[in-house]
Design a protein around this motif. Structure first.
Motif, PDB file in Angstrom:
ATOM      1  N   ASN A  73     -24.347 -16.957  26.904  1.00  0.00           N
ATOM      2  CA  ASN A  73     -25.345 -17.891  27.433  1.00  0.00           C
ATOM      3  C   ASN A  73     -24.759 -18.922  28.395  1.00  0.00           C
ATOM      4  N   SER A  74     -23.473 -18.821  28.704  1.00  0.00           N
ATOM      5  CA  SER A  74     -22.834 -19.796  29.588  1.00  0.00           C
ATOM      6  C   SER A  74     -23.364 -19.704  31.008  1.00  0.00           C
ATOM      7  N   VAL A  75     -23.492 -20.873  31.624  1.00  0.00           N
ATOM      8  CA  VAL A  75     -23.851 -20.963  33.027  1.00  0.00           C
ATOM      9  C   VAL A  75     -22.599 -21.434  33.755  1.00  0.00           C
ATOM     10  N   ILE A  76     -22.158 -20.638  34.733  1.00  0.00           N
ATOM     11  CA  ILE A  76     -20.913 -20.932  35.438  1.00  0.00           C
ATOM     12  C   ILE A  76     -21.222 -21.258  36.886  1.00  0.00           C
ATOM     13  N   ALA A  77     -20.775 -22.424  37.337  1.00  0.00           N
ATOM     14  CA  ALA A  77     -20.862 -22.793  38.748  1.00  0.00           C
ATOM     15  C   ALA A  77     -19.439 -22.707  39.282  1.00  0.00           C
ATOM     16  N   GLU A  78     -19.203 -21.786  40.196  1.00  0.00           N
ATOM     17  CA  GLU A  78     -17.845 -21.530  40.635  1.00  0.00           C
ATOM     18  C   GLU A  78     -17.807 -21.352  42.146  1.00  0.00           C
ATOM     19  N   VAL A 177     -17.642 -31.426  40.501  1.00  0.00           N
ATOM     20  CA  VAL A 177     -18.332 -30.326  39.844  1.00  0.00           C
ATOM     21  C   VAL A 177     -19.411 -29.820  40.778  1.00  0.00           C
ATOM     22  N   LEU A 178     -19.480 -28.521  40.931  1.00  0.00           N
ATOM     23  CA  LEU A 178     -20.469 -27.934  41.816  1.00  0.00           C
ATOM     24  C   LEU A 178     -21.875 -28.044  41.226  1.00  0.00           C
ATOM     25  N   PRO A 179     -22.879 -28.240  42.044  1.00  0.00           N
ATOM     26  CA  PRO A 179     -24.255 -28.256  41.525  1.00  0.00           C
ATOM     27  C   PRO A 179     -24.598 -26.906  40.909  1.00  0.00           C
ATOM     28  N   GLY A 180     -25.441 -26.918  39.939  1.00  0.00           N
ATOM     29  CA  GLY A 180     -25.859 -25.668  39.319  1.00  0.00           C
ATOM     30  C   GLY A 180     -25.291 -25.460  37.937  1.00  0.00           C
ATOM     31  N   ALA A 181     -24.403 -26.356  37.469  1.00  0.00           N
ATOM     32  CA  ALA A 181     -23.879 -26.245  36.112  1.00  0.00           C
ATOM     33  C   ALA A 181     -24.887 -26.917  35.184  1.00  0.00           C
ATOM     34  N   GLY A 182     -25.829 -26.140  34.713  1.00  0.00           N
ATOM     35  CA  GLY A 182     -26.864 -26.665  33.826  1.00  0.00           C
ATOM     36  C   GLY A 182     -27.422 -25.561  32.960  1.00  0.00           C
TER      37      GLY A 182
END
Length: 185
Positions: A73-78, A177-182
């Motif tokens: 279920n992890s959300v990764i912003a990379e 931190v990149l946007p989208g880590a949520g």
């Protein structure tokens, strides 16, 4: 001359703090290694606690970072090398996932640096009820390691959590931190 002295003083204090925390501090965790996300719920040092929330520092253990990152279920912003990102700034990775039936938000960050760094960030909690809460998180990361933590909510009526923040390395670089880590919880 005075400005150079201030920079040198900041560099010395930051270097001393990083090396002290990496080499002289006692290990935070017991010798047994966690295997899954649920094993992390009572690990680490409590850095903040009130009636609604408990915040834990999980340190820079690569095993813990991998457990958070590899959760389905992890959300990764990379930001990937060779691909022009849609955001400004150097690369890095931020991961956010909800565990314990949505009551705990686990996070981990790894800036694209080999230098030791200090991460300062926020986990922004936005509940479906309209209630908002921003919780300060952070930690010290060693040479090429991720830093991780957890925010546990005593009550959960559902909502959305996002991670923001900046890592400051010893070479005076900043890694946002990149946007989208949520993630939903």
């Amino acid at each position: 001359m005075g400005e150079d002295l201030k920079i040198m003083k900041k560099l010395f204090v930051m270097s001393f703090t990083v090396f002290f925390s990496l080499f002289l501090a006692a290990p935070t965790f017991a010798s047994e290694k966690p295997q899954k996300l649920e094993d992390l719920s009572n690990r680490g040092e409590i850095i903040y606690q009130d009636d609604e929330i408990t915040v834990r520092d999980l340190g820079d253990d690569p095993v813990i970072s991998n457990i958070i990152t590899e959760d389905p279920n992890s959300v990764i912003a990379e930001e990937n090398a060779g691909i022009k990102p849609q955001v400004v700034g150097p690369g890095g990775r931020a991961v956010l996932t909800a565990g314990d039936y949505g009551r705990t938000i686990y996070w981990t960050v790894r800036p694209n640096t080999l230098w030791p760094y200090h991460f300062e960030g926020k986990v922004k909690l936005r509940y479906h009820s309209g209630f908002k809460r921003d919780q300060v998180v952070g930690g010290m990361g060693g040479l090429g390691l991720s830093v991780s933590g957890a925010v546990h909510m005593n009550k959960n009526n559902g909502g959305y959590a996002s991670l923001s923040g900046t890592a400051y390395s010893l070479d005076f670089s900043k890694y946002k931190v990149l946007p989208g880590a949520g993630t939903s919880f």
